[in-house]
Design an enzyme around this catalytic site. Structure first.
Site, PDB file in Angstrom:
ATOM      1  N   ASN A 204      30.592  56.395 -11.133  1.00  0.00           N
ATOM      2  CA  ASN A 204      30.082  56.589  -9.762  1.00  0.00           C
ATOM      3  C   ASN A 204      31.010  55.877  -8.778  1.00  0.00           C
ATOM      4  OD1 ASN A 204      29.153  53.774  -9.420  1.00  0.00           O
ATOM      5  ND2 ASN A 204      27.748  54.343 -11.065  1.00  0.00           N
ATOM      6  N   LYS A 332      10.367  50.235  -6.994  1.00  0.00           N
ATOM      7  CA  LYS A 332      11.259  49.589  -7.986  1.00  0.00           C
ATOM      8  C   LYS A 332      10.968  48.097  -8.083  1.00  0.00           C
ATOM      9  CE  LYS A 332      16.180  49.325  -9.222  1.00  0.00           C
ATOM     10  NZ  LYS A 332      17.545  49.734  -8.897  1.00  0.00           N
TER      11      LYS A 332
END
Ligand code: FMN
Length: 398
Positions: A204, A332
């Protein structure tokens, strides 16, 4: 933080303009002093524009606002950096000579002092210069050692001034309050690479800049820092134990092994959630028009850490999202048992991967949500470390 940037008459003086700019960007109040010979190399005006302060050029300036500036500035400064430091100013410092503004100021000053020598290699290696450097180092000056390279005198050798960004790091490290002494902080940074075959991998856009800045900020605050880094184009930060990793599974192993002895983990790395289901020993050959690659889930590192986390340890995660940023980050934070999450919208201008600045929302376990303004990653890192320190202290007092 009050910084005196003292520029003496070396050709590397021109490199102190970007340093001045970087210092002001991280919030330092900078007073520039130029020696008479430095004045031959650079102009005061750009420094004055950047610092909003008149550059000091002479001891006996007819228009001086403060006739005792050499004494008062020495009291005002949190740190003095001499960059570039000529052979001459180093010799004057070693022998207590005070025959101009800068040398007098340096004699009147007793705080943290950084000296970045820059000169021709023969001048640098001359026994007189080496002895003078040794003398000032023994008295407590931190020598920002010059590096080898192409010198202005068209030779290659040692004597090139340390790069401005490294001088900046040294200044910040010296002058930051050492609130984290005795604490060990684990930081992860950068991307992972998931190998498909011997020549291809999945990865990424993470540059590692945020994690590296956090590791540096923790070191600046006096912490013992371990940095676990994916493959990035950044130099390992001096004085920080850096463990290189490639894949998410390497990252999990390094983090879970190191976490036990650490007070806090800041997961700024961007591990890949998936890897190829099968690693091909030989290079995949071109075949049909379309190709499907079977992927399998990588371990969830924060979940693994949650299982081994002790009550005194602080866990900080990052959430890089392209939609519903705050919602996903809140979720999260709870799911992974984090103490704090730093969320950023990767679609926003000037934020996230690869940039030198970032715009984030910080949410902590008590539900406090802070939208921080856009700032440099170095400044953001210092603020994150301040919050981590606060969270650690809160846990200690429970
Ligand atoms: C073009 C030029 C470049 C110079 N570069 C350096 C240098 O990089 N390092 C150094 O120690 N002296 C260098 N000097 C010599 C110093 O300017 C000289 O020793 C001067 O006396 C230093 O004064 P100051 O320390 O008060 O600034 C250079 C001189 C000139 C003319």
């Amino acid at each position: 933080m009050n910084v005196i940037l003292a520029v003496s008459g070396g050709i590397a003086a021109y490199k102190t303009l970007p340093l001045t700019s970087a210092l002001t960007k991280v919030g330092c109040d900078v007073q520039v002093v130029l020696t008479k010979h430095a004045r031959e190399m650079v102009m005061p005006l750009p420094y004055e524009t950047l610092t909003s302060r008149k550059v000091i050029l002479d001891m006996f300036e007819p228009q001086a606002e403060d006739v005792l500036a050499h004494i008062n500035l020495a009291r005002w400064a949190d740190v003095v950096v001499v960059a570039p430091a000529t052979a001459n100013i180093i010799a004057k410092m070693a022998h207590g000579i005070a025959d101009d503004f800068l040398s007098t100021l340096l004699l009147a000053y007793g705080g943290p002092l950084l000296v970045a020598p820059a000169m021709n290699d023969q001048m640098y290696l001359h026994p007189a210069t080496q002895a003078n450097i040794e003398t000032i180092a023994q008295r407590g000056a931190e020598i920002l050692a010059p590096v080898e390279g192409q010198l202005a005198c068209h030779t290659v050798g040692v004597g090139k001034m340390m790069e401005p960004e490294d001088i900046l790091k040294a200044i910040l490290a010296t002058a930051m309050p050492k609130t984290m002494t005795g604490k060990r902080i684990l930081v992860s940074a950068g991307p992972t690479q998931e190998q498909v075959d011997p020549v291809r991998y999945l990865t990424n856009h993470s540059s590692g800049k945020m994690g590296y800045a956090i590791a540096q900020a923790a070191k600046n605050a006096g912490a013992d820092v371990i940095l676990v880094s994916g493959p990035v184009h950044l130099d390992p930060p001096p004085g920080i134990k850096t463990i290189p990793i490639i894949s998410t599974r390497d990252l999990e192993k390094a983090i879970t092994e190191a976490f036990e002895t650490c007070d806090a983990l800041i997961m700024a790395a961007a591990p890949s959630d998936y890897r190829p289901a099968v690693y091909l020993d030989n290079k995949m050959k071109k075949g049909e028009e379309d190709l499907s690659l079977a992927l399998t889930r990588n371990p969830d590192i924060l979940s693994a850490v949650k299982e081994i986390k002790k009550p005194h340890q602080v866990l900080v995660g990052f959430a890089a999202e392209s939609q519903n940023v705050e919602g996903y980050a809140q979720d999260k934070l709870k799911r992974k048992g984090l103490d704090m999450i730093i969320a950023n919208d990767i679609t926003a201008a000037n934020a996230g991967f690869g940039h030198d600045v970032n715009t984030v929302t910080v949410i902590d376990r008590a539900g406090q949500v802070d939208h921080w303004p856009t700032m440099s990653k170095d400044r953001l890192a210092a603020q994150i470390i301040e919050r981590v320190d606060k969270l650690l202290n809160e846990k200690k007092s429970l």
